[in-house]
Design a protein around this motif. Structure first.
Motif, PDB file in Angstrom:
ATOM      1  N   GLY A 276      11.686  -4.451 -14.611  1.00 51.52           N
ATOM      2  CA  GLY A 276      13.055  -4.205 -14.182  1.00 51.52           C
ATOM      3  C   GLY A 276      13.486  -5.065 -13.016  1.00 51.52           C
ATOM      4  N   THR A 277      12.534  -5.739 -12.372  1.00 47.13           N
ATOM      5  CA  THR A 277      12.886  -6.621 -11.261  1.00 47.13           C
ATOM      6  C   THR A 277      13.354  -7.994 -11.743  1.00 47.13           C
ATOM      7  OG1 THR A 277      10.620  -7.453 -11.023  1.00 47.13           O
ATOM      8  CG2 THR A 277      11.201  -5.480  -9.779  1.00 47.13           C
TER       9      THR A 277
ATOM     10  N   GLY B  23      10.540  -1.957  -5.595  1.00 47.46           N
ATOM     11  CA  GLY B  23       9.218  -2.569  -5.666  1.00 47.46           C
ATOM     12  C   GLY B  23       8.306  -2.098  -4.553  1.00 47.46           C
ATOM     13  N   ILE B  24       8.870  -1.893  -3.365  1.00 49.21           N
ATOM     14  CA  ILE B  24       8.084  -1.387  -2.234  1.00 49.21           C
ATOM     15  C   ILE B  24       7.608   0.037  -2.503  1.00 49.21           C
ATOM     16  CG2 ILE B  24       8.207  -0.716   0.198  1.00 49.21           C
ATOM     17  CD1 ILE B  24      10.147  -3.061   0.602  1.00 49.21           C
ATOM     18  N   ALA B  25       8.485   0.874  -3.074  1.00 50.99           N
ATOM     19  CA  ALA B  25       8.098   2.245  -3.414  1.00 50.99           C
ATOM     20  C   ALA B  25       6.960   2.259  -4.420  1.00 50.99           C
ATOM     21  CB  ALA B  25       9.311   3.000  -3.972  1.00 50.99           C
ATOM     22  N   LEU B  26       7.015   1.342  -5.362  1.00 53.56           N
ATOM     23  CA  LEU B  26       5.953   1.255  -6.371  1.00 53.56           C
ATOM     24  C   LEU B  26       4.646   0.792  -5.753  1.00 53.56           C
ATOM     25  CD1 LEU B  26       5.436   1.555  -9.417  1.00 53.56           C
ATOM     26  CD2 LEU B  26       5.976  -0.870  -9.656  1.00 53.56           C
TER      27      LEU B  26
ATOM     28  N   GLY C  79      20.127  -6.702  -5.115  1.00 56.56           N
ATOM     29  CA  GLY C  79      18.819  -7.307  -4.921  1.00 56.56           C
ATOM     30  C   GLY C  79      17.970  -6.546  -3.915  1.00 56.56           C
ATOM     31  N   LEU C  80      18.600  -6.064  -2.845  1.00 56.96           N
ATOM     32  CA  LEU C  80      17.872  -5.288  -1.836  1.00 56.96           C
ATOM     33  C   LEU C  80      17.365  -3.966  -2.409  1.00 56.96           C
ATOM     34  CD1 LEU C  80      20.145  -5.896   1.296  1.00 56.96           C
ATOM     35  CD2 LEU C  80      17.875  -6.872   0.836  1.00 56.96           C
ATOM     36  N   LEU C  81      18.168  -3.333  -3.259  1.00 60.31           N
ATOM     37  CA  LEU C  81      17.726  -2.089  -3.896  1.00 60.31           C
ATOM     38  C   LEU C  81      16.530  -2.343  -4.801  1.00 60.31           C
ATOM     39  CD1 LEU C  81      21.100  -0.338  -4.821  1.00 60.31           C
ATOM     40  CD2 LEU C  81      19.355   0.503  -3.229  1.00 60.31           C
ATOM     41  N   ILE C  82      16.564  -3.437  -5.524  1.00 53.95           N
ATOM     42  CA  ILE C  82      15.450  -3.770  -6.412  1.00 53.95           C
ATOM     43  C   ILE C  82      14.174  -4.008  -5.606  1.00 53.95           C
ATOM     44  CG2 ILE C  82      14.560  -5.541  -7.978  1.00 53.95           C
ATOM     45  CD1 ILE C  82      17.411  -5.817  -9.070  1.00 53.95           C
TER      46      ILE C  82
ATOM     47  N   GLY D 196      19.842  -0.940  -8.417  1.00 57.66           N
ATOM     48  CA  GLY D 196      20.107  -2.312  -8.011  1.00 57.66           C
ATOM     49  C   GLY D 196      20.653  -3.136  -9.161  1.00 57.66           C
ATOM     50  N   GLY D 197      20.075  -2.951 -10.340  1.00 54.57           N
ATOM     51  CA  GLY D 197      20.552  -3.678 -11.515  1.00 54.57           C
ATOM     52  C   GLY D 197      21.970  -3.306 -11.890  1.00 54.57           C
TER      53      GLY D 197
END
Length: 288
Positions: free
Chosen positions: A97-98, A130-133, A123-126, A280-281
């Motif tokens: 999804g990124t 990724g950081i949460a993952l 982009g920042l939300l995406i 984000g998307g």
């Protein structure tokens, strides 16, 4: 509107495909052979549909799509199936999804598509997803970090493919139903070359029939999702279609939680990561 609907439908199928690949790998853990079998099934389906509908119109001018197919799902397909094997269907879907982050960056710098605050915020939300993952605490016992690298590699190649397809489609009169099987033909040839030269040197042929039977559901879903994806790129910009396709993250997590609950272990941080990435998307899509 057509591009939006096509992209959303393609995203749902991509999410289902990740789970179908995971189920197939539980029976046959050969990622490379599975990639080849899956691509072969998708090629057979799309070629049959394309020839029936278009009667071969535009086939002579479809050669540029061989380039896109060699990139993805050619090389990327092996990375993708390995990612599902090592990281799981849900986590691979979230990481895939990124792709808008890469696809939109290419679209802005190379294709000259306009930038906006919404693209940056999306982009920042995406990245936050990724950081949460990355800080996820609950993972399956067979989870391997190498699968994350495979998913990132596949994502980058898919993003490059998105922009190549969009660039070609702008000046091409080749129907999407012809472009798809041509692209998949290149993908099948690329994976076959990998198997023949790098991986097995002919040994793969002995298990090909069993692999086709095992990966047939994933291949059929893959073929249909690819047709919808190409149709979407023929109707809309990369910066619109790619973020909507990234909603496959939620579909992948949902299908994995429903069908692979014990093996996937879908936890809170995984869901949060998927939601942030999808948000984000969507924000990127709305900003266009």
């Amino acid at each position: 509107m057509a591009a939006v609907l096509l992209a959303c439908a393609s995203a749902a199928l991509f999410g289902a495909m990740s789970v179908a690949v995971r189920i197939a790998l539980l029976e046959l853990g050969d990622a490379e052979l599975g990639s080849f079998a899956m691509s072969s099934v998708a090629l057979a389906l799309t070629a049959a549909v394309g020839l029936a509908v278009s009667h071969g119109a535009g086939l002579r001018d479809a050669w540029p799509f061989l380039i896109a197919g060699a990139i993805a799902p050619g090389v990327s397909q092996v990375f993708f199936v390995r990612a599902v094997r090592d990281a799981g269907a849900a986590r691979t879907s979230v990481l895939m999804g990124t792709a808008p982050l890469v696809a939109v960056a290419i679209a802005l710098t190379i294709l000259g598509e306009p930038v906006s605050a919404g693209l940056i915020a999306g982009g920042l939300l995406i990245v936050s997803g990724g950081i949460a993952l990355a800080h996820e605490r609950v993972r399956p016992e067979d989870f391997r970090r190498l699968g994350v690298l495979f998913a990132v590699a596949a994502t980058a190649l898919f993003a490059v493919r998105d922009n190549v397809v969009r660039a070609i489609s702008k000046s091409s009169e080749v129907p999407p139903l012809v472009a798809v099987p041509v692209s998949l033909l290149a993908a099948v040839a690329t994976v076959a070359l990998y198997l023949a030269v790098v991986s097995r040197r002919g040994e793969w042929a002995h298990g090909y029939g069993a692999a086709v039977r095992t990966f047939a559901p994933a291949g059929l879903i893959f073929g249909l999702s690819y047709v919808l994806l190409f149709e979407a790129y023929y109707h809309g910009r990369v910066s619109v279609v790619a973020p909507l396709v990234a909603t496959e993250s939620l579909w992948g997590v949902a299908f994995a939680a429903l069908l692979l609950r014990r093996s996937e272990l879908v936890g809170r941080r995984l869901v949060i990561g998927a939601v942030l990435i999808v948000a984000g998307g969507v924000l990127i899509g709305l900003s266009r």
